[in-house]
Motif scaffolding. Structure first.
Motif, PDB file in Angstrom:
ATOM      1  N   GLU A 110      73.186  52.575  53.298  1.00  0.00           N
ATOM      2  CA  GLU A 110      73.054  51.155  54.405  1.00  0.00           C
ATOM      3  C   GLU A 110      73.312  51.187  55.321  1.00  0.00           C
ATOM      4  N   HIS A 111      73.018  50.298  56.345  1.00  0.00           N
ATOM      5  CA  HIS A 111      73.283  50.238  57.660  1.00  0.00           C
ATOM      6  C   HIS A 111      73.943  51.036  58.403  1.00  0.00           C
ATOM      7  N   LYS A 112      73.713  52.406  58.196  1.00  0.00           N
ATOM      8  CA  LYS A 112      74.512  53.060  59.446  1.00  0.00           C
ATOM      9  C   LYS A 112      73.596  53.165  60.524  1.00  0.00           C
ATOM     10  N   GLU A 113      72.771  53.464  59.651  1.00  0.00           N
ATOM     11  CA  GLU A 113      71.747  53.229  61.225  1.00  0.00           C
ATOM     12  C   GLU A 113      71.463  52.368  62.379  1.00  0.00           C
ATOM     13  N   ASN A 114      71.647  51.250  61.969  1.00  0.00           N
ATOM     14  CA  ASN A 114      71.650  49.725  62.480  1.00  0.00           C
ATOM     15  C   ASN A 114      73.186  50.032  63.452  1.00  0.00           C
ATOM     16  N   THR A 115      73.998  50.157  63.081  1.00  0.00           N
ATOM     17  CA  THR A 115      75.213  50.261  62.961  1.00  0.00           C
ATOM     18  C   THR A 115      75.329  50.985  64.311  1.00  0.00           C
ATOM     19  N   LEU A 116      75.170  52.488  63.825  1.00  0.00           N
ATOM     20  CA  LEU A 116      75.104  53.414  64.931  1.00  0.00           C
ATOM     21  C   LEU A 116      74.175  52.957  66.521  1.00  0.00           C
ATOM     22  N   ARG A 117      72.977  51.671  65.931  1.00  0.00           N
ATOM     23  CA  ARG A 117      72.462  51.744  67.104  1.00  0.00           C
ATOM     24  C   ARG A 117      72.712  50.109  68.157  1.00  0.00           C
ATOM     25  N   LEU A 118      73.253  49.305  67.005  1.00  0.00           N
ATOM     26  CA  LEU A 118      74.733  48.676  67.797  1.00  0.00           C
ATOM     27  C   LEU A 118      75.177  48.977  68.816  1.00  0.00           C
ATOM     28  N   ILE A 119      75.874  49.917  67.695  1.00  0.00           N
ATOM     29  CA  ILE A 119      77.128  50.524  68.630  1.00  0.00           C
ATOM     30  C   ILE A 119      76.854  51.304  70.721  1.00  0.00           C
ATOM     31  N   ALA A 120      75.838  51.897  69.994  1.00  0.00           N
ATOM     32  CA  ALA A 120      75.557  52.632  71.167  1.00  0.00           C
ATOM     33  C   ALA A 120      74.853  51.045  72.520  1.00  0.00           C
ATOM     34  N   ASN A 121      74.111  50.245  71.736  1.00  0.00           N
ATOM     35  CA  ASN A 121      73.704  49.127  72.662  1.00  0.00           C
ATOM     36  C   ASN A 121      74.948  48.453  73.669  1.00  0.00           C
ATOM     37  N   TRP A 122      75.598  48.784  72.439  1.00  0.00           N
ATOM     38  CA  TRP A 122      77.638  47.473  73.143  1.00  0.00           C
ATOM     39  C   TRP A 122      78.022  48.566  73.826  1.00  0.00           C
ATOM     40  N   ARG A 123      77.817  50.062  73.519  1.00  0.00           N
ATOM     41  CA  ARG A 123      78.742  50.688  74.552  1.00  0.00           C
ATOM     42  C   ARG A 123      77.853  50.876  76.026  1.00  0.00           C
ATOM     43  N   ILE A 124      76.609  50.665  76.248  1.00  0.00           N
ATOM     44  CA  ILE A 124      75.544  50.633  77.251  1.00  0.00           C
ATOM     45  C   ILE A 124      75.641  49.764  77.993  1.00  0.00           C
ATOM     46  N   ILE A 125      75.434  48.627  77.364  1.00  0.00           N
ATOM     47  CA  ILE A 125      75.696  47.403  78.380  1.00  0.00           C
ATOM     48  C   ILE A 125      77.135  48.064  78.772  1.00  0.00           C
ATOM     49  N   THR A 126      78.509  47.870  78.198  1.00  0.00           N
ATOM     50  CA  THR A 126      80.096  47.931  78.488  1.00  0.00           C
ATOM     51  C   THR A 126      79.622  48.744  79.648  1.00  0.00           C
TER      52      THR A 126
END
Length: 298
Positions: A190-206
């Motif tokens: 649970e939460h792994k896939e969505n957390t990876l997506r959120l992390i990727a978005n954080w990195r892209i924005i940064t």
């Protein structure tokens, strides 16, 4: 607001005593700017996932929680402002209760939860925060009872599965290790896939920012491995969806319209199974051939 005799006396008395020493304003109105709670959480009586899936965090938010998150340690004023937002929320609930003529249980109104990457002993001592006996975990400190809250020092949390979801909010080596632990989890977690997506978005924005400061560069580095896995998974999912659309379109073209049940079975196939189906499809003469092929693969 109606002033009681005691109220009148007390204010006039203090004005009398303090006027010689400075400026005294009686019943001074204070207008506060609009403030936003970072996250206001209210637990459900019927959660859709077991609370233990988020480990320690679930133990910290068993009732309504005003959650404030800091990338760097908050200063004294910032901690006070966090408490002020919670108390403003309490005041809002109190006004509503008065309108509805109901009583409030102050203990159940909510709690303040400050989550910070680091917390110094000096800050803990300033606010009298001590290890929370109910949680009994290093890094989790309770403010005195009347404060209705706790502060979490991510850098002091033990490295366990229970603390993983909080350590992802950490800095430096703490965050890097947490990301590695996240990647090591089974894909069904649970939460792994969505957390990876959120992390990727954080990195892209940064990384899109200009003139990255050292802290931004650190974030990009910390999140890189998670971003690469997310990117590969996204590309694979895109390829898989493309394969599904292609094979379904080919089958529809040959056999007119295929039943929804067969379409659903095709959607359950892996990318490897889709490639095998694409090859086998060339030999199909009837829809029964497709049904039998799918039956043999399930």
């Amino acid at each position: 607001m109606t002033r009681t005799p005691h109220d009148n006396f007390a204010k006039d008395f203090l004005e009398e005593l303090l006027s010689p020493l400075g400026k005294v304003e009686i019943s001074r109105e204070v207008t506060d700017e609009a403030r936003q709670i970072d996250v206001l959480f209210s637990p459900s009586s019927t959660p859709t996932l077991p609370p233990e899936s988020i480990g320690l965090l679930a133990k910290l938010v068993t009732q309504t929680s005003s959650i404030e998150i800091f990338r760097n340690q908050p200063n004294l004023f910032q901690v006070l402002m966090c408490a002020n937002k919670l108390y403003s929320y309490f005041a809002e609930l109190n006004r509503q209760a008065k309108r509805e003529n109901v009583s409030l249980d102050v203990e159940s109104l909510g709690r303040l939860l400050i989550i910070s990457t680091t917390v110094s002993q000096d800050l803990l001592d300033t606010f009298g925060a001590t290890i929370n006996p109910a949680i009994d975990c290093s890094g989790v400190y309770s403010f005195p009872k009347g404060w209705f809250g706790s502060i979490i020092a991510i850098n002091k949390l033990p490295v366990t599965k229970e603390t993983l979801w909080l350590r992802i909010l950490g800095k430096g080596q703490i965050q890097r290790r947490a990301v590695d632990e996240l990647l090591a989890l089974p894909n069904t977690s649970e939460h792994k896939e969505n957390t990876l997506r959120l992390i990727a978005n954080w990195r892209i924005i940064t990384i899109k920012q200009t003139n990255l400061i050292e802290e931004d560069q650190e974030i990009v580095m910390n999140l890189s491995t998670a971003y690469v896995e997310w990117e590969q998974k996204t590309l694979e999912q895109g390829r898989q969806e493309g394969e599904k659309r292609l094979i379904i379109r080919q089958i529809n073209k040959r056999f007119d319209v295929i039943p929804d049940a067969l379409v659903e079975q095709i959607h359950q196939l892996s990318i490897e199974q889709l490639e095998l189906l694409s090859e086998a499809f060339l030999d199909f003469s009837t829809i029964t051939d497709l049904e039998q092929w799918l039956e043999n693969r399930t």
